[in-house]
Design a protein around this motif. Structure first.
Motif, short mmCIF file in Angstrom:
data_model
loop_
_atom_site.label_atom_id
_atom_site.label_comp_id
_atom_site.label_asym_id
_atom_site.label_seq_id
_atom_site.Cartn_x
_atom_site.Cartn_y
_atom_site.Cartn_z
N MET A 269 0.82 -1.21 0.00
CA MET A 269 0.00 0.00 0.00
C MET A 269 0.86 1.26 0.00
SD MET A 269 -3.27 -0.43 -0.22
CE MET A 269 -4.00 1.03 0.52
N THR A 270 1.92 1.27 0.79
CA THR A 270 2.79 2.46 0.81
C THR A 270 3.49 2.62 -0.54
OG1 THR A 270 4.52 1.08 1.83
CG2 THR A 270 3.17 2.45 3.29
N GLY B 27 -5.85 2.14 10.91
CA GLY B 27 -7.00 3.02 11.05
C GLY B 27 -6.76 4.45 10.62
N VAL B 28 -5.74 4.67 9.80
CA VAL B 28 -5.48 6.01 9.27
C VAL B 28 -5.23 5.86 7.77
CG1 VAL B 28 -4.51 6.86 11.43
CG2 VAL B 28 -3.00 5.91 9.70
N SER B 29 -5.33 6.97 7.04
CA SER B 29 -5.04 6.93 5.61
C SER B 29 -3.57 6.62 5.40
CB SER B 29 -5.41 8.26 4.95
OG SER B 29 -4.62 9.31 5.49
N VAL B 30 -3.23 6.10 4.24
CA VAL B 30 -1.85 5.70 3.96
C VAL B 30 -0.91 6.90 4.04
CG1 VAL B 30 -0.30 4.66 2.25
CG2 VAL B 30 -2.63 3.82 2.49
N GLU B 31 -1.36 8.05 3.60
CA GLU B 31 -0.51 9.24 3.62
C GLU B 31 -0.17 9.68 5.05
OE1 GLU B 31 -2.60 12.15 1.35
OE2 GLU B 31 -2.12 11.22 -0.59
N LEU C 177 0.10 7.52 7.56
CA LEU C 177 0.65 6.37 8.28
C LEU C 177 2.03 6.63 8.88
CD1 LEU C 177 -0.23 3.54 9.03
CD2 LEU C 177 0.81 2.69 6.92
N PRO C 178 3.00 7.25 8.14
CA PRO C 178 4.32 7.50 8.75
C PRO C 178 4.25 8.40 9.98
CG PRO C 178 4.43 7.71 6.36
CD PRO C 178 2.99 7.62 6.71
N ALA C 179 3.47 9.47 9.90
CA ALA C 179 3.35 10.38 11.03
C ALA C 179 2.67 9.69 12.22
CB ALA C 179 2.56 11.63 10.63
#
Length: 207
Positions: free
Chosen positions: A87-88, A110-114, A116-118
């Protein structure tokens, strides 16, 4: 007549067999127990008299909170990493080593892929608070002026690509509006995914 003195003898009990049994029981429970990871989003499932059990492995659980937010949990850590990598890569997002380690500890997505890192860079106590306010997007993604698959559907697609034996289970809160659960089912049906489990709490028929 004089009293007869009874010779006192020390009672000695061999505890070796009992110790062996205790060690065997302890070993058995250690080898057969499965550790349940803490879920930051709690879902109180409705009651049902159905006794069909959900498989114990290779399960992708879709949790629908009472406010309509959608989350996913994947029981296999290796599958989880592979799915997240796919996905990433699709969204052009990169996770570092620490973020991947955090992902293994918190298997709920449970968060959007964008984001996810944060999200994975946050302290553990803050992660539980943040994820409850997010949820996986279920709106269709705009692809060149055309409505494509939603991010939720893309997660399902990548999960089934990584593990074709993956079973899908829906776990909705008892206070979740039916239209919200129906939307999740409709998105699965649009992908021709018509076989899934509905997780409920077991109750007696007279209740």
């Amino acid at each position: 007549m004089g009293k007869v003195k009874i010779e006192k003898k020390d009672v000695w009990i061999d505890m070796t067999p009992m110790s062996d049994v205790m060690v065997l029981l302890l070993t058995f429970f250690m080898l057969t127990s499965t550790f349940v990871k803490n879920e930051p989003v709690k879902v109180n499932t409705p009651g049902s008299v159905s006794e069909i059990k959900v498989p114990e492995k290779d399960v992708l659980t879709i949790s629908v909170a009472k406010d309509g937010k959608v989350f996913m949990t994947i029981d296999n850590a290796n599958d989880l990493i592979s799915i997240v990598d796919a996905m990433t890569g699709r969204f052009g997002v990169t996770l570092n080593g620490k973020q991947q380690e955090a992902l293994k500890k918190h298997s709920m997505l449970g968060v959007s892929v964008e984001k996810l890192p944060a999200y994975l860079s946050l302290p553990e106590d803050q992660m539980s608070e943040v994820i409850q306010k997010e949820g996986i997007p279920t709106d269709s993604i705009d692809e060149g002026g055309k409505k494509g698959m939603s991010e939720f559907q893309l997660w399902i697609t990548e999960a089934l690509a990584v593990n074709e034996d993956m079973k899908i289970a829906i776990k909705a809160d008892s206070d979740t509006p039916y239209k919200t659960v129906k939307k999740v089912m409709s998105e699965l049906q649009d992908m021709n995914q018509n076989r899934y489990y509905l997780i409920t709490s077991l109750k007696k028929e007279e209740d």
